[in-house]
Design an enzyme around this catalytic site. Structure first.
Site, PDB file in Angstrom:
ATOM      1  N   ARG A  14       2.142  -9.299  -8.577  1.00 10.55           N
ATOM      2  CA  ARG A  14       2.212  -7.844  -8.805  1.00 10.55           C
ATOM      3  C   ARG A  14       3.654  -7.347  -8.682  1.00 10.55           C
ATOM      4  O   ARG A  14       4.092  -6.490  -9.449  1.00 10.55           O
ATOM      5  CB  ARG A  14       1.315  -7.111  -7.791  1.00 10.55           C
ATOM      6  N   ARG A  70      -7.999  -5.087   0.443  1.00 13.38           N
ATOM      7  CA  ARG A  70      -8.186  -5.086  -1.014  1.00 13.38           C
ATOM      8  C   ARG A  70      -8.178  -6.512  -1.544  1.00 13.38           C
ATOM      9  O   ARG A  70      -7.400  -7.346  -1.064  1.00 13.38           O
ATOM     10  CB  ARG A  70      -7.046  -4.282  -1.648  1.00 13.38           C
ATOM     11  N   LYS A  86       2.781   4.873  -2.645  1.00 14.66           N
ATOM     12  CA  LYS A  86       2.333   5.840  -3.667  1.00 14.66           C
ATOM     13  C   LYS A  86       0.966   6.429  -3.297  1.00 14.66           C
ATOM     14  O   LYS A  86       0.762   7.633  -3.376  1.00 14.66           O
ATOM     15  CB  LYS A  86       2.250   5.159  -5.044  1.00 14.66           C
ATOM     16  N   ARG A 102       3.035   2.600 -16.320  1.00 18.04           N
ATOM     17  CA  ARG A 102       3.554   1.361 -15.745  1.00 18.04           C
ATOM     18  C   ARG A 102       4.250   0.483 -16.772  1.00 18.04           C
ATOM     19  O   ARG A 102       4.782  -0.565 -16.432  1.00 18.04           O
ATOM     20  CB  ARG A 102       2.362   0.588 -15.217  1.00 18.04           C
ATOM     21  N   ARG A 117      -2.093  -3.822   5.080  1.00 16.47           N
ATOM     22  CA  ARG A 117      -2.879  -2.657   4.634  1.00 16.47           C
ATOM     23  C   ARG A 117      -4.375  -2.859   4.894  1.00 16.47           C
ATOM     24  O   ARG A 117      -4.927  -3.919   4.656  1.00 16.47           O
ATOM     25  CB  ARG A 117      -2.644  -2.419   3.143  1.00 16.47           C
TER      26      ARG A 117
HETATM   27  P1  AP5 Z   1       0.196   2.339  -0.155  1.00 12.67           P
HETATM   28  O1  AP5 Z   1       0.336   3.826  -0.064  1.00 12.67           O
HETATM   29  O2  AP5 Z   1      -1.170   1.776  -0.229  1.00 12.67           O
HETATM   30  O3  AP5 Z   1       1.160   1.751  -1.295  1.00 12.67           O
HETATM   31  P2  AP5 Z   1       1.053   1.832  -2.886  1.00 12.67           P
HETATM   32  O4  AP5 Z   1       2.412   2.112  -3.416  1.00 12.67           O
HETATM   33  O5  AP5 Z   1      -0.048   2.750  -3.308  1.00 12.67           O
HETATM   34  O6  AP5 Z   1       0.694   0.309  -3.168  1.00 12.67           O
HETATM   35  P3  AP5 Z   1      -0.388  -0.373  -4.125  1.00 12.67           P
HETATM   36  O7  AP5 Z   1      -0.429  -1.808  -3.681  1.00 12.67           O
HETATM   37  O8  AP5 Z   1      -1.681   0.385  -4.149  1.00 12.67           O
HETATM   38  O9  AP5 Z   1       0.321  -0.248  -5.484  1.00 12.67           O
HETATM   39  P4  AP5 Z   1       0.011  -1.033  -6.759  1.00 12.67           P
HETATM   40  O10 AP5 Z   1       0.861  -0.302  -7.712  1.00 12.67           O
HETATM   41  O11 AP5 Z   1       0.222  -2.512  -6.683  1.00 12.67           O
HETATM   42  O12 AP5 Z   1      -1.592  -0.925  -6.909  1.00 12.67           O
HETATM   43  P5  AP5 Z   1      -2.527  -0.166  -7.938  1.00 12.67           P
HETATM   44  O13 AP5 Z   1      -3.772   0.153  -7.220  1.00 12.67           O
HETATM   45  O14 AP5 Z   1      -1.809   0.926  -8.641  1.00 12.67           O
HETATM   46  O15 AP5 Z   1       0.967   1.739   1.135  1.00 12.67           O
HETATM   47  C1  AP5 Z   1       0.975   0.341   1.370  1.00 12.67           C
HETATM   48  C2  AP5 Z   1       0.900   0.084   2.888  1.00 12.67           C
HETATM   49  O16 AP5 Z   1       2.111   0.549   3.498  1.00 12.67           O
HETATM   50  C3  AP5 Z   1      -0.245   0.839   3.581  1.00 12.67           C
HETATM   51  O17 AP5 Z   1      -0.797   0.013   4.571  1.00 12.67           O
HETATM   52  C4  AP5 Z   1       0.431   2.069   4.208  1.00 12.67           C
HETATM   53  O18 AP5 Z   1      -0.230   2.480   5.385  1.00 12.67           O
HETATM   54  C5  AP5 Z   1       1.834   1.555   4.486  1.00 12.67           C
HETATM   55  N1  AP5 Z   1       2.870   2.596   4.348  1.00 12.67           N
HETATM   56  C6  AP5 Z   1       2.956   3.532   3.367  1.00 12.67           C
HETATM   57  N2  AP5 Z   1       4.049   4.280   3.540  1.00 12.67           N
HETATM   58  C7  AP5 Z   1       4.686   3.779   4.656  1.00 12.67           C
HETATM   59  C8  AP5 Z   1       5.892   4.151   5.332  1.00 12.67           C
HETATM   60  N3  AP5 Z   1       6.675   5.149   4.915  1.00 12.67           N
HETATM   61  N4  AP5 Z   1       6.235   3.415   6.423  1.00 12.67           N
HETATM   62  C9  AP5 Z   1       5.470   2.373   6.865  1.00 12.67           C
HETATM   63  N5  AP5 Z   1       4.299   2.005   6.262  1.00 12.67           N
HETATM   64  C10 AP5 Z   1       3.925   2.702   5.159  1.00 12.67           C
HETATM   65  O19 AP5 Z   1      -2.793  -1.305  -9.060  1.00 12.67           O
HETATM   66  C11 AP5 Z   1      -3.602  -2.423  -8.789  1.00 12.67           C
HETATM   67  C12 AP5 Z   1      -3.825  -3.216 -10.075  1.00 12.67           C
HETATM   68  O20 AP5 Z   1      -4.535  -2.407 -11.047  1.00 12.67           O
HETATM   69  C13 AP5 Z   1      -2.551  -3.658 -10.810  1.00 12.67           C
HETATM   70  O21 AP5 Z   1      -2.042  -4.878 -10.300  1.00 12.67           O
HETATM   71  C14 AP5 Z   1      -3.060  -3.789 -12.259  1.00 12.67           C
HETATM   72  O22 AP5 Z   1      -3.767  -4.980 -12.451  1.00 12.67           O
HETATM   73  C15 AP5 Z   1      -4.042  -2.631 -12.378  1.00 12.67           C
HETATM   74  N6  AP5 Z   1      -3.388  -1.380 -12.850  1.00 12.67           N
HETATM   75  C16 AP5 Z   1      -3.289  -0.206 -12.160  1.00 12.67           C
HETATM   76  N7  AP5 Z   1      -2.641   0.720 -12.873  1.00 12.67           N
HETATM   77  C17 AP5 Z   1      -2.309   0.126 -14.054  1.00 12.67           C
HETATM   78  C18 AP5 Z   1      -1.601   0.564 -15.212  1.00 12.67           C
HETATM   79  N8  AP5 Z   1      -1.095   1.812 -15.296  1.00 12.67           N
HETATM   80  N9  AP5 Z   1      -1.433  -0.317 -16.237  1.00 12.67           N
HETATM   81  C19 AP5 Z   1      -1.934  -1.567 -16.169  1.00 12.67           C
HETATM   82  N10 AP5 Z   1      -2.603  -2.065 -15.111  1.00 12.67           N
HETATM   83  C20 AP5 Z   1      -2.793  -1.215 -14.050  1.00 12.67           C
END
Ligand code: AP5
Length: 254
Positions: free
Chosen positions: A201, A190, A36, A111, A157
């Site tokens: 997660r 991270r 994402k 979410r 990552r």
């Molecule tokens: P990346 O693009 O970083 O993946 P992502 O989907 O963004 O993964 P996240 O881990 O950031 O998602 P998340 O939803 O857990 O975290 P968030 O920050 O929202 O790609 C991942 C890796 O794969 C990278 O190394 C990339 O290079 C590689 N890659 C990408 N595409 C590829 C491909 N096609 N092929 C090969 N490799 C590839 O949330 C973190 C925390 O914040 C949550 O746990 C929660 O506590 C809180 N939080 C955030 N939003 C909310 C909400 N709305 N409600 C409640 N709590 C929330």
């Protein structure tokens, strides 16, 4: 020569149109590690609309040790979801910024079912009823990735703390080991990318975020994209999906 000038004019005008037209709300749905953040940054560059990542916003609050940051630090460290009302508040604040008027990409929000219902009401009131957009429903792109690949992606990552660029030691390594290609900063892992937390997660996604996809499926707004493909191909599929949806809204207005 005249033909080339005409082509250049057409190219320039379609780029200008791209910059002027309203794109509206785009929601990227998918489990942790689906891509994402990676894809949001590319879509942002293409349409010149902001990425609104609730994860990034929350991590910034934690880093700055704001009242909210102190409140949510332990929750994020455990891999649990932050309470809905806190996340909805920061999203409302961010979406009211002037740069979000043409559209935005929501990365990591909504979410939960509560957040999805809140967002529907917010978009309707803030953008549709004020006649800013013709359609308040978001384009929802669901990025699907084989579950077994997610852990490998997340543990591999690396992030640039200066510019936020996302790397992967397996699939998208930097030119120099652990150093950002753009600004030479040392890459970081991270805090919540530890195996135990990643599992929590992923479980939270299954439990709380899958119903969000069903919510938008009922509204016929979901486009599925194969996130197992290489990054460039995933980007092309997402841009096609967004262009297709915005064209159909424009068509229904005429
Ligand atoms: P990346 O693009 O970083 O993946 P992502 O989907 O963004 O993964 P996240 O881990 O950031 O998602 P998340 O939803 O857990 O975290 P968030 O920050 O929202 O790609 C991942 C890796 O794969 C990278 O190394 C990339 O290079 C590689 N890659 C990408 N595409 C590829 C491909 N096609 N092929 C090969 N490799 C590839 O949330 C973190 C925390 O914040 C949550 O746990 C929660 O506590 C809180 N939080 C955030 N939003 C909310 C909400 N709305 N409600 C409640 N709590 C929330």
């Amino acid at each position: 020569m005249a033909v080339r000038l005409d082509q250049e004019r057409v190219g320039a005008s379609s780029m200008a149109e791209q910059l002027l037209r309203n794109i509206g709300p785009i929601v990227l749905l998918g489990p942790p590690g689906a891509g994402k953040g990676t894809q949001s940054k590319r879509i942002t560059q293409h349409y010149r609309i902001p990425q609104v990542s609730t994860g990034d916003l929350l991590r910034e609050h934690v880093k700055q040790a704001t009242t909210l940051g102190v409140q949510v630090r332990d929750i994020i460290d455990r891999g649990d979801l932050v309470p809905d009302h806190l996340v909805c508040d920061i999203v409302a604040w961010r979406l009211r910024e002037p740069d979000a008027q043409r559209g935005f990409i929501l990365d990591g929000f909504p979410r939960t079912q509560v957040q999805a219902v809140w967002l529907d009401a917010f978009l309707k009131f803030e953008f549709f009823e004020k006649a800013i957009w013709a359609c308040w429903l978001p384009i929802v792109v669901r990025i699907q990735v084989d579950y077994n690949k997610l852990l490998l992606r997340i543990t591999g990552r690396r992030i640039c703390p200066a510019c936020g660029r996302i790397y992967n030691v397996h699939s998208q390594p930097p030119l120099v080991d652990e150093i950002c290609d753009v600004d030479s900063a040392k890459l970081v892992v991270r805090d919540d990318d530890r195996e135990q937390v990643i599992r929590e997660r992923l479980a939270a996604y299954e439990r709380q975020t899958k119903p969000v996809a069903e919510h938008y499926q009922r509204l016929n707004r979901v486009v599925q994209v194969n996130g197992d493909l290489p990054v460039d191909q995933v980007t092309s599929l997402i841009l096609e999906a967004i262009d297709g949806s915005t064209r159909s809204v424009a068509g229904s207005k005429n």
